[in-house]
Design a protein around this motif. Structure first.
Motif, PDB file in Angstrom:
ATOM      1  N   LEU A  31       7.833  40.650  70.542  1.00 12.70           N
ATOM      2  CA  LEU A  31       6.398  40.442  69.653  1.00 12.70           C
ATOM      3  C   LEU A  31       5.903  41.589  69.694  1.00 12.70           C
ATOM      4  N   ASP A  32       5.918  42.512  70.559  1.00 11.46           N
ATOM      5  CA  ASP A  32       5.366  43.968  70.532  1.00 11.46           C
ATOM      6  C   ASP A  32       6.245  44.927  69.872  1.00 11.46           C
ATOM      7  N   LEU A  33       7.465  44.880  69.851  1.00 12.78           N
ATOM      8  CA  LEU A  33       8.698  45.657  69.694  1.00 12.78           C
ATOM      9  C   LEU A  33       9.699  44.878  68.834  1.00 12.78           C
ATOM     10  N   ALA A  34      10.297  45.271  67.648  1.00 11.47           N
ATOM     11  CA  ALA A  34      11.161  44.692  67.034  1.00 11.47           C
ATOM     12  C   ALA A  34      12.269  45.726  66.485  1.00 11.47           C
ATOM     13  N   ILE A  35      13.562  45.216  66.758  1.00 11.81           N
ATOM     14  CA  ILE A  35      14.707  46.028  66.048  1.00 11.81           C
ATOM     15  C   ILE A  35      15.519  45.272  65.168  1.00 11.81           C
ATOM     16  N   VAL A  36      15.975  45.952  64.191  1.00 11.23           N
ATOM     17  CA  VAL A  36      16.663  45.552  63.340  1.00 11.23           C
ATOM     18  C   VAL A  36      17.997  46.620  63.184  1.00 11.23           C
ATOM     19  N   GLU A  37      19.179  46.057  63.225  1.00 11.08           N
ATOM     20  CA  GLU A  37      20.246  46.882  62.996  1.00 11.08           C
ATOM     21  C   GLU A  37      21.281  46.253  62.047  1.00 11.08           C
ATOM     22  N   GLU A  38      21.735  47.037  60.953  1.00 13.04           N
ATOM     23  CA  GLU A  38      22.758  46.448  60.175  1.00 13.04           C
ATOM     24  C   GLU A  38      24.179  47.027  60.353  1.00 13.04           C
ATOM     25  N   VAL A  39      25.102  46.000  60.525  1.00 10.32           N
ATOM     26  CA  VAL A  39      26.470  46.452  60.582  1.00 10.32           C
ATOM     27  C   VAL A  39      27.612  45.982  59.622  1.00 10.32           C
ATOM     28  N   ALA A  40      28.719  46.793  59.400  1.00  8.32           N
ATOM     29  CA  ALA A  40      29.686  46.385  58.523  1.00  8.32           C
ATOM     30  C   ALA A  40      30.294  45.093  58.977  1.00  8.32           C
ATOM     31  N   ALA A  41      30.491  44.102  58.110  1.00  2.00           N
ATOM     32  CA  ALA A  41      31.184  43.006  58.504  1.00  2.00           C
ATOM     33  C   ALA A  41      31.757  42.355  57.137  1.00  2.00           C
ATOM     34  N   SER A 100      14.520  34.767  73.706  1.00  2.94           N
ATOM     35  CA  SER A 100      15.569  35.041  74.384  1.00  2.94           C
ATOM     36  C   SER A 100      16.778  35.239  73.284  1.00  2.94           C
ATOM     37  N   ASN A 101      16.524  34.930  72.100  1.00  2.00           N
ATOM     38  CA  ASN A 101      17.895  34.994  71.138  1.00  2.00           C
ATOM     39  C   ASN A 101      17.719  36.274  70.342  1.00  2.00           C
ATOM     40  N   VAL A 102      18.658  36.486  69.560  1.00  2.00           N
ATOM     41  CA  VAL A 102      19.094  37.382  68.767  1.00  2.00           C
ATOM     42  C   VAL A 102      19.400  36.714  67.232  1.00  2.00           C
ATOM     43  N   ARG A 103      18.614  37.163  66.205  1.00  2.00           N
ATOM     44  CA  ARG A 103      18.862  36.654  65.067  1.00  2.00           C
ATOM     45  C   ARG A 103      19.893  37.171  64.425  1.00  2.00           C
ATOM     46  N   ILE A 104      20.789  36.329  63.848  1.00  2.00           N
ATOM     47  CA  ILE A 104      22.193  36.862  63.372  1.00  2.00           C
ATOM     48  C   ILE A 104      22.215  36.307  61.940  1.00  2.00           C
ATOM     49  N   GLU A 105      22.257  37.402  60.925  1.00  2.00           N
ATOM     50  CA  GLU A 105      22.026  37.236  59.624  1.00  2.00           C
ATOM     51  C   GLU A 105      23.482  37.490  58.730  1.00  2.00           C
ATOM     52  N   ALA A 106      23.955  36.916  58.148  1.00  2.00           N
ATOM     53  CA  ALA A 106      25.206  37.106  57.500  1.00  2.00           C
ATOM     54  C   ALA A 106      24.776  37.281  55.849  1.00  2.00           C
ATOM     55  N   GLU A 107      24.928  38.365  55.365  1.00  3.17           N
ATOM     56  CA  GLU A 107      24.560  38.540  54.028  1.00  3.17           C
ATOM     57  C   GLU A 107      26.024  39.197  53.455  1.00  3.17           C
ATOM     58  N   GLU A 108      25.614  39.250  51.960  1.00  3.38           N
ATOM     59  CA  GLU A 108      26.913  39.785  51.336  1.00  3.38           C
ATOM     60  C   GLU A 108      27.204  41.232  51.712  1.00  3.38           C
ATOM     61  N   SER A 109      26.076  41.857  51.994  1.00  3.83           N
ATOM     62  CA  SER A 109      26.232  43.419  52.267  1.00  3.83           C
ATOM     63  C   SER A 109      26.709  43.698  53.858  1.00  3.83           C
ATOM     64  N   GLY A 110      26.646  42.413  54.754  1.00  4.71           N
ATOM     65  CA  GLY A 110      27.023  42.638  55.952  1.00  4.71           C
ATOM     66  C   GLY A 110      26.305  41.858  56.942  1.00  4.71           C
ATOM     67  N   LEU A 111      26.233  42.247  58.311  1.00  2.00           N
ATOM     68  CA  LEU A 111      25.647  41.597  59.078  1.00  2.00           C
ATOM     69  C   LEU A 111      24.363  42.265  59.723  1.00  2.00           C
ATOM     70  N   LYS A 112      23.417  41.625  59.725  1.00  2.00           N
ATOM     71  CA  LYS A 112      22.104  42.108  60.247  1.00  2.00           C
ATOM     72  C   LYS A 112      21.378  41.395  61.627  1.00  2.00           C
TER      73      LYS A 112
END
Length: 380
Positions: free
Chosen positions: A49-59, A31-43
């Motif tokens: 489990l059948d479908l996964a989406i990853v989106e990168e955005v400037a932050a 039910s959760n979204v994984r929030i990853e803060a990296e030097e390049s921005g936010l992921k």
């Protein structure tokens, strides 16, 4: 973890990823979204489990880190924050909460560890090629209406993509040489669309892309004009574009030999303005009360009479002028299925090839040789 991001950018990315998350989950982390803060921005990452989406955005990231938070709740909060605002997201290991600040608004959300978030292993994807967004939209839009929703025939619950040689006759479409073909059927109607096979697609296995994946992908590329990189194996497919990556399992099944149901001997040809035809079908079917919404077509030289009989509401008839020189005949169709096909005719004129009242009918856009539709008749 601590970062600052524009509300519009975060809302757009969250809108994409939260769409994958099911509203009801027996596994809390899904039910959760994984929030990853990296030097390049936010992921942002979401999966069922059948479908996964990853989106990168400037932050602007001041403290890198990762955590997971409720996807739909976070999206609703950001959606209700005033446009143009800046949002600060922070996570502290001391209270295990995600803190969101914007102006005078403050929210605290329960979190689950990022390490518990499931990873979708992709494995090797040896077949890779590129499609323009408009090409992929066309392949999906002109076929997905015919995808089956019956779970018992799970192998029909998606669009079948494969590369084949274009047939040499008129039934094979306008393309010459190898073509990338998309096919969908639910047993009552069939849609087949093709385009010249892109470089790198030759030798790819025939794959069935699930209905949910098609829907999510279509939403993601709705306003996209660029190029989409496609990579696939026997079990998974990956679409990459504009900072987003969608990875999906494929349907593990064998798509039936659809070529057997495409008629080749239909000798009665009817041509008619698709918009006028659709409007007439829609009008007369209004009176229908049964689930099938059947409409009868009585064909004569130069005209067709549409009629619907309802034991509860009465009858409806409408006559329209067509180009038809074959022998007189009557045939019935499911009105909704007929309208679904007519809505795909962008060239203005639909060509209908018939045999008799019990045989499959072939329909195509008179100005688009790359799309073909088959509709099974029904008794009326």
């Amino acid at each position: 973890m601590k970062l600052t991001i524009e509300r519009a950018a975060l809302l757009k990315a969250l809108g994409h990823v939260q769409s994958v998350v099911e509203r009801r989950n027996t596994i809390p982390i899904l039910s959760n979204v994984r929030i990853e803060a990296e030097e390049s921005g936010l992921k942002l990452t979401a999966t069922d489990l059948d479908l996964a989406i990853v989106e990168e955005v400037a932050a602007v990231v001041s403290v890198p880190g990762a955590v997971t938070a409720p996807a739909h709740t976070l999206h609703d909060i950001v959606r209700k924050i005033p446009d143009g605002a800046e949002i600060e997201l922070s996570f502290s290991t001391e209270d295990q909460r995600l803190h969101l600040k914007s102006g005078r608004s403050k929210f605290t959300l329960s979190c689950l560890p990022s390490s518990d978030f499931p990873e979708m292993s992709e494995g090797a994807m040896p077949h890779q090629f590129a499609l323009t967004a408009s090409e992929l939209k066309e392949l999906m839009d002109k076929t997905r209406f015919a995808v089956s929703t019956e779970e018992t025939r799970y192998y029909l619950n998606g669009i079948y993509f494969h590369v084949t040689d274009a047939a040499p006759d008129a039934e094979g479409g306008a393309s010459a040489g190898p073509v990338l073909r998309a096919v969908a059927t639910d047993g009552h109607r069939l849609a087949r669309v093709e385009l010249p096979a892109p470089d790198g697609s030759r030798g790819m296995p025939g794959v069935i892309i699930p209905r949910k994946t098609v829907g999510e992908l279509r939403k993601l590329i709705d306003e996209l004009d660029g190029t989409i990189q496609v990579a696939l194996s026997d079990t998974k497919v990956r679409f990459s574009f504009a900072g987003a990556t969608l990875t999906s399992k494929l349907i593990d099944g064998t798509f039936p030999d659809y070529t057997r149901v495409i008629p080749v001997g239909n000798d009665k040809e009817l041509t008619v303005d698709a918009k006028l035809f659709a409007e007439a079908v829609d009008r007369v079917s209004t009176i229908s009360t049964d689930k099938t919404r059947s409409v009868k077509l009585a064909l004569e030289s130069g005209r067709v009479t549409l009629s619907v009989m309802s034991p509860d509401n009465g009858t409806a008839t409408e006559e329209i002028a067509v180009s038809y020189e074959g022998s007189a005949m009557e045939i019935g169709f499911n009105a909704r299925y007929l309208l679904d096909i007519l809505s795909q005719i962008t060239g203005g004129v639909v060509q209908v090839l018939l045999a008799d009242a019990a045989s499959p009918t072939l329909m195509r856009d008179a100005q688009d040789g790359e799309a073909l539709y088959v509709l099974m008749p029904m008794r009326v």
